[in-house]
Design a protein around this motif. Structure first.
Motif, PDB file in Angstrom:
ATOM      1  N   UNK A  72     -39.978 -10.381 -20.991  1.00 46.59           N
ATOM      2  CA  UNK A  72     -40.538  -9.165 -21.739  1.00 46.59           C
ATOM      3  C   UNK A  72     -40.232  -8.014 -20.881  1.00 46.59           C
ATOM      4  N   UNK A  73     -39.582  -8.022 -19.665  1.00 41.56           N
ATOM      5  CA  UNK A  73     -39.343  -6.519 -19.011  1.00 41.56           C
ATOM      6  C   UNK A  73     -37.671  -6.513 -18.757  1.00 41.56           C
ATOM      7  N   UNK A  74     -36.813  -7.408 -19.656  1.00 34.48           N
ATOM      8  CA  UNK A  74     -35.625  -7.131 -19.441  1.00 34.48           C
ATOM      9  C   UNK A  74     -34.917  -5.541 -19.690  1.00 34.48           C
ATOM     10  N   UNK A 108     -24.118 -10.479 -18.838  1.00 34.54           N
ATOM     11  CA  UNK A 108     -24.574 -11.844 -18.650  1.00 34.54           C
ATOM     12  C   UNK A 108     -26.107 -12.217 -18.974  1.00 34.54           C
ATOM     13  N   UNK A 109     -26.954 -11.027 -19.303  1.00 30.30           N
ATOM     14  CA  UNK A 109     -28.269 -11.445 -19.569  1.00 30.30           C
ATOM     15  C   UNK A 109     -29.086 -11.715 -18.407  1.00 30.30           C
ATOM     16  N   UNK A 110     -28.448 -11.005 -17.371  1.00 32.05           N
ATOM     17  CA  UNK A 110     -29.482 -11.243 -16.067  1.00 32.05           C
ATOM     18  C   UNK A 110     -29.947  -9.710 -15.686  1.00 32.05           C
ATOM     19  N   UNK A 111     -31.196  -9.759 -15.636  1.00 35.68           N
ATOM     20  CA  UNK A 111     -31.735  -8.313 -15.412  1.00 35.68           C
ATOM     21  C   UNK A 111     -32.224  -8.066 -13.827  1.00 35.68           C
ATOM     22  N   UNK A 112     -31.718  -7.138 -13.197  1.00 29.01           N
ATOM     23  CA  UNK A 112     -32.039  -6.659 -11.949  1.00 29.01           C
ATOM     24  C   UNK A 112     -32.849  -5.467 -11.613  1.00 29.01           C
ATOM     25  N   UNK A 113     -33.935  -5.779 -11.068  1.00 29.07           N
ATOM     26  CA  UNK A 113     -34.991  -4.726 -10.738  1.00 29.07           C
ATOM     27  C   UNK A 113     -35.535  -4.410  -8.943  1.00 29.07           C
ATOM     28  N   UNK A 139     -34.401  -3.450 -16.615  1.00 29.79           N
ATOM     29  CA  UNK A 139     -33.538  -3.614 -15.814  1.00 29.79           C
ATOM     30  C   UNK A 139     -32.883  -2.279 -15.098  1.00 29.79           C
ATOM     31  N   UNK A 140     -32.651  -2.279 -13.612  1.00 29.61           N
ATOM     32  CA  UNK A 140     -31.847  -1.240 -13.194  1.00 29.61           C
ATOM     33  C   UNK A 140     -32.998  -0.309 -12.470  1.00 29.61           C
ATOM     34  N   UNK A 141     -34.347  -0.395 -12.834  1.00 33.19           N
ATOM     35  CA  UNK A 141     -35.296   0.376 -12.535  1.00 33.19           C
ATOM     36  C   UNK A 141     -35.676   0.139 -10.978  1.00 33.19           C
TER      37      UNK A 141
END
Length: 253
Positions: free
Chosen positions: A234-236, A179-184, A239-241
């Motif tokens: 720019x940081x997508x 869904x183009x949602x990055x999670x960090x 994601x997961x880091x």
């Protein structure tokens, strides 16, 4: 311009994160629990306009829903969520096994899990569904802790809740990527917030600074800079880091 909800933003890291986003031209919803005066001070310091206050006890799922509704109404939507609110380490939340009674042990564990983990999980769900329903990209950044990796013998509930928050963020990174949602997540070490001023000025100060080979402690602004980057388009690919922010005071292998 993006719309950003920062929880636990009345002071400390949350305040610094709110200011950093506002300085980029973003509109910020400043969440707070009880200290409305401190939250108003955060709001006063934000450059630009269109910012808002949103109060809620994040241990209460109904209040959590209301804080999302308030932020969406005030900002016109939410594009970025920063899960910063937490039951933090303090004299009041110290619960080392040899020195705490069972009833207090249970109370601190329940409150820590309810706010630090379940509250953040509920906020993540609600913001993610908001973004999915809009068909919009977004970012979620969790404020974890170095304690999740090195342990916190006097505050085991805090360390456990932050370790769980890191794991939850990685699960959400996989679930929400389509869904183009990055999670960090970020994992700060000891940070020089207002709450820690007395400890830093007292007998513990030199020892706390010596934890890092830099010979100092981190600042809320350094955490905020990392959060703003991780929330950026720019940081997508990050994601997961889980980003360590501890001045080399604890190294993971």
């Amino acid at each position: 311009m993006r719309r950003v909800l920062v929880t636990g933003a009345s002071r400390g890291i949350g305040r610094a994160v709110s200011i950093a986003f506002a300085e980029r031209g973003d509109r910020v919803a400043v969440h707070y629990g009880r200290d409305i005066d401190a939250a108003r001070e955060t709001l006063r310091r934000l450059p630009g306009d269109g910012h808002a206050l949103a109060s809620a006890d994040l241990a209460d799922p109904d209040e959590t829903q209301r804080v999302i509704d308030t932020a969406v109404d005030a900002l016109g939507g939410i594009d970025v969520l920063v899960n910063n609110a937490a039951v933090a380490t303090s004299d009041a939340t110290r619960h080392a096994v040899p020195s705490v009674e069972y009833e207090q042990w249970q109370q601190i564990w329940r409150k820590s899990i309810d706010v630090n983990l379940i509250g953040a999980a509920n906020l993540t769900y609600l913001v993610a569904r908001h973004l999915i329903d809009r068909g919009a990209p977004g970012a979620i950044v969790n404020i974890g802790s170095r304690g999740a990796f090195r342990g916190e013998p006097d505050f085991p509930a805090y360390a456990a809740s932050k370790a769980a928050l890191h794991a939850f963020g990685q699960s959400m990174a996989i679930t929400l990527a389509p869904h183009d949602i990055a999670v960090t997540s970020v994992a700060p070490g000891f940070i020089g917030t207002e709450r820690q001023a007395t400890r830093l000025a007292g007998a513990e100060g030199d020892g706390l600074r010596a934890q890092s080979p830099f010979g100092r402690i981190g600042t809320p602004e350094e955490v905020a800079a990392a959060v703003v980057f991780l929330a950026s388009p720019e940081a997508v690919w990050a994601s997961g880091t889980i980003l360590d922010l501890n001045g080399a005071s604890h190294l993971r292998t």
